[in-house]
Structure formats: C-alpha cells, structure tokens
Design an enzyme around this catalytic site. Structure first.
Site, short mmCIF file in Angstrom:
data_model
loop_
_atom_site.label_atom_id
_atom_site.label_comp_id
_atom_site.label_asym_id
_atom_site.label_seq_id
_atom_site.Cartn_x
_atom_site.Cartn_y
_atom_site.Cartn_z
N THR A 291 -47.40 -3.23 -32.20
CA THR A 291 -48.35 -4.32 -31.96
C THR A 291 -48.26 -5.36 -33.07
O THR A 291 -48.30 -5.03 -34.25
CB THR A 291 -49.78 -3.78 -31.87
OG1 THR A 291 -49.85 -2.85 -30.79
CG2 THR A 291 -50.78 -4.91 -31.64
N HIS B 158 -46.70 -12.37 -49.10
CA HIS B 158 -47.54 -12.42 -50.30
C HIS B 158 -46.84 -13.02 -51.51
O HIS B 158 -47.44 -13.14 -52.57
CB HIS B 158 -48.09 -11.03 -50.64
CG HIS B 158 -47.11 -10.08 -51.25
ND1 HIS B 158 -47.12 -9.76 -52.59
CD2 HIS B 158 -46.10 -9.37 -50.70
CE1 HIS B 158 -46.16 -8.89 -52.84
NE2 HIS B 158 -45.53 -8.64 -51.72
N ALA C 257 -40.97 -7.89 -46.97
CA ALA C 257 -39.56 -8.02 -47.32
C ALA C 257 -38.85 -6.67 -47.42
O ALA C 257 -37.66 -6.57 -47.13
CB ALA C 257 -39.41 -8.79 -48.64
N THR C 258 -39.58 -5.62 -47.83
CA THR C 258 -38.93 -4.31 -47.90
C THR C 258 -38.46 -3.87 -46.53
O THR C 258 -37.32 -3.41 -46.36
CB THR C 258 -39.90 -3.26 -48.50
OG1 THR C 258 -40.13 -3.57 -49.88
CG2 THR C 258 -39.31 -1.86 -48.40
N SER D 185 -41.13 -12.74 -47.44
CA SER D 185 -42.34 -11.99 -47.73
C SER D 185 -43.55 -12.91 -47.75
O SER D 185 -43.51 -13.97 -48.37
CB SER D 185 -42.21 -11.29 -49.09
OG SER D 185 -43.44 -10.70 -49.49
N CYS E 240 -40.63 0.67 -69.36
CA CYS E 240 -41.48 1.50 -70.23
C CYS E 240 -42.76 1.93 -69.54
O CYS E 240 -43.35 2.95 -69.90
CB CYS E 240 -41.82 0.75 -71.52
SG CYS E 240 -40.40 0.41 -72.56
N ASN F 52 -36.04 -11.61 -58.69
CA ASN F 52 -37.47 -11.46 -58.94
C ASN F 52 -37.83 -11.24 -60.40
O ASN F 52 -38.98 -11.39 -60.79
CB ASN F 52 -38.02 -10.28 -58.12
CG ASN F 52 -37.26 -9.00 -58.39
OD1 ASN F 52 -36.07 -8.90 -58.10
ND2 ASN F 52 -37.93 -8.00 -58.94
#
Length: 384
Positions: A239, A201, A73-74, A199, A325, A153
């Site tokens: 490829t 995964h 997706a990136t 995406s 954090c 997300n």
C-alpha cells in the site's frame, strides 16, 4: 538540549513546515487508499500520489512514470543493485562500485558476492573523486552494473556522474547512482543514469519515504524485493503511503524552487566557516576536494585530538565524528581511509553539516565553540 545548534544535516534534515502542512490532510481527512479506484476517496488519494510523483520527476528531469516510491534510499539502493543484478544475471556477473559508497550499497554488494557475483570496488583519488579513466578500464564484457554515489554523505564530494553515465552507456552497462545527498542540493539530471536513489528526509521531507528512478527508454528491468499486489509497476508491492508521498513531492518542489538561492547562502556559510577555522587553528585538514563539494557539508581533521572528544566537549553542538569511535568498532572512517587520510587524522575528524534553516549566528557560534574546544583539548594533551 533545547538550545542545541543542529549541524548534522547529512544525517537528517528537519521537516519543512510547508511539507508538513501539505501532508496533514492525508492522515485524517483524505485517508483513502490510492489503490481503491472504485470510489472517490481512493481517486483523490491516487491523484495526490500522482501529483507527488510528477513533483519528484520534475526535480530530476524524468518522466513521472519512471518514479517508484520506496521506504527510503536504503530500500532504493537495495532494489537497484539486487534487482538489476538478479534480472540481468544471464548477461554477466560483474558489479562495480566505489570505495566511498554508503553502507547499504556496500552490504548489498556483499550480498551479491555471496550469490556468486564478482564485486569490484574502485579506489578514489586523495580528493575523494573517482577517476573516470579507472572506471573505463574496469568495465569488461561481464560487467552488468556500475553504482557510484553522486555526493558522498561524509565528505560532501561530488562525483562526475554525467561522465560516468556516458562511459557506462557507451559500454552497454547499467548505471545506478545513490543520489540521496545530491538531489535538491545540486542540479541532478536523470538523463545520465538508468537508476537513481532518492531519500525524503535528506531534503526536508518526512522519514520513511524515498524513490527510485527506473528508466523506461531504454527499459530497465528489475527483479522485485517485495511481492504482493503489484503496485509501483510491479517493482515495489505494498500500500502506497499517501501522506509520505505527498511530503516527498512537496519537498522536491520546494527544493527545485529554492535550490539556487539556498546554495548561494550555504556557499557563503561554507567559505566563512573554513576561513575562520583555518585562521584560528593550526594543523587542521579539510577532507575531500575543496571545490567539487556541496556547500553544506564540511569534514575537518584536527590533529592531536579525538573527534569524539571534541563532540563530548561541546554537547550543545550537534555534529558527527568521522571516525567510528561511537560504535563498537575502533576503526577510523572507511571513507577517510579511502582518501588515504592518516589514521590519527581520521580519528580526529568532525563532519559539520548545515542547511536550509541554519542561521549565520549558528555558524558563528558553532565555529567558535569548535575552536574553543580544540584549543582546550590540545592544551590538556601531553602528545600535543
């Protein structure tokens, strides 16, 4: 960690064993290059890739020729934003996104800004949903592209992409949607979009594979990011990874077949989880709209404790903190800030994600552990 309970399905999903089984022959036995059409091994690889392309297309209701395989997706998001903006630059220089977009969309937009494009970041309402009227008012004659994610997300909120797409089409503006968290979980129809990112995964397929839907009628043009042999209609040279494409195709077919039953199961889990948390803990906030959300993503803020502290107190539960954090930054989640969540509550958030392989016993155990750890941390806190 062998006995850990996995509750981070928005970060990644386990590869479905049926997907793995479909992929395995194409690593060793059927190892041909799908671009080698002069012999039988190449032909068989090409047939497998085209079958996978059709499986992806069927899930989002488009023509198989409109599916471009990418590394994830990136890459799809970058190709959509950078490719469309650069190709249509003579028409205008204004790009519109929302404040909830994934980092790869935000950073791609920042890159375009450095190239001289105007980037408009629209606010969302406190429930995380973009008001279509705000988008309508933001589009002007210089606008060439709108990019709004289908499902966030971090909080799981669903955006009104069909309405957004209609607005864009009525104004002659391209509409792209990052649908990585939506495809396979809710009904997604490519008819309302010009470009859509997928995406592997996130839907129980392998990592390293994704797809970009690129509308053919009316035709959408893109400037490529990669140049080479002209594979994937010239949009994405290189490829084609046959095993990964087969895996993505199989994952899409399984999702299409099982999505309704899966959603019903996860909705029961979601309702039970929310009810149990609120019945046993005070001063807890569910972030994002309670109804307009995918059932497998919950984001809670637990007043008086740090999200990272909760995670450290239950290392046997794999969840993520809504705050930053765990990175070098001490800033709270930009997604929660966009919802006007108080800074202390943003720092106290947890994202809990469950999916296809989650059991009720895991839901029961994880919710009990969260309640236990939050109560213990609050008892230790002088502020609480």
């Amino acid at each position: 960690m062998q006995n850990a309970v996995y509750m981070d399905y928005q970060a990644t999903t386990p590869c479905d064993p049926r997907v793995l089984a479909a992929m395995i022959p194409y690593f060793c036995e059927e190892f041909g290059n799908s671009g080698s059409s002069s012999h039988v091994m190449g032909e068989r690889a090409s047939e497998a890739v085209e079958k996978a392309r059709a499986q992806v297309a069927a899930l989002i209701k488009c023509h198989s020729a409109e599916i471009i395989f990418t590394s994830g997706a990136t890459e799809s998001n970058n190709l959509a934003l950078l490719g469309a903006a650069r190709f249509y630059r003579e028409r205008g220089n204004r790009i519109i996104i929302s404040s909830l977009e994934h980092k790869c969309v935000l950073e791609a937009a920042n890159s375009l800004k450095r190239e001289g494009f105007e980037v408009v970041i629209l606010p969302v309402q406190e429930n995380g949903v973009l008001d279509p009227a705000v988008l309508r008012e933001s589009i002007n004659e210089k606008t060439i592209l709108v990019s709004i994610m289908a499902v966030n997300n971090e909080i799981g909120v669903i955006q009104p992409v069909a309405e957004i797409g209609a607005i864009c089409r009525g104004r002659g503006v391209l509409f792209h949607s990052d649908a990585a968290q939506a495809v396979g979980k809710i009904d997604v129809d490519a008819a309302s979009m010009d470009l859509m990112s997928i995406s592997g995964h996130k839907i129980y397929g392998p990592k390293g594979i994704g797809a970009l839907f690129v509308r053919m009628n009316p035709r959408v043009r893109l400037t490529p990011l990669l140049y080479g042999g002209g594979q994937e209609r010239g949009f994405r040279s290189g490829t084609i990874p046959t095993p990964l494409c087969v895996g993505l195709g199989e994952a899409c077919e399984l999702s299409q077949r099982e999505m309704v039953a899966e959603s019903l199961k996860l909705t029961e889990f979601k309702n039970y989880f929310i009810r149990k948390i609120f019945d046993n803990l005070e001063r807890v906030q569910l972030n994002g709209d309670q109804e307009l959300r995918i059932p497998g993503c919950l984001n809670f803020s637990f007043e008086g404790v740090e999200g990272e502290g909760i995670m450290l107190g239950m290392r046997d539960i794999c969840v993520s903190s809504g705050s930053a954090c765990t990175s070098a930054s001490l800033e709270p989640s930009y997604v929660l800030k966009a919802l006007s969540v108080r800074e202390d509550l943003a720092h106290s958030s947890l994202r809990i994600g469950f999916g296809r392989f989650t059991t009720f016993e895991e839901i029961e155990y994880a919710s009990s552990r969260i309640i236990e750890v939050v109560k213990r941390l609050r008892e230790m806190s002088p502020i609480w």
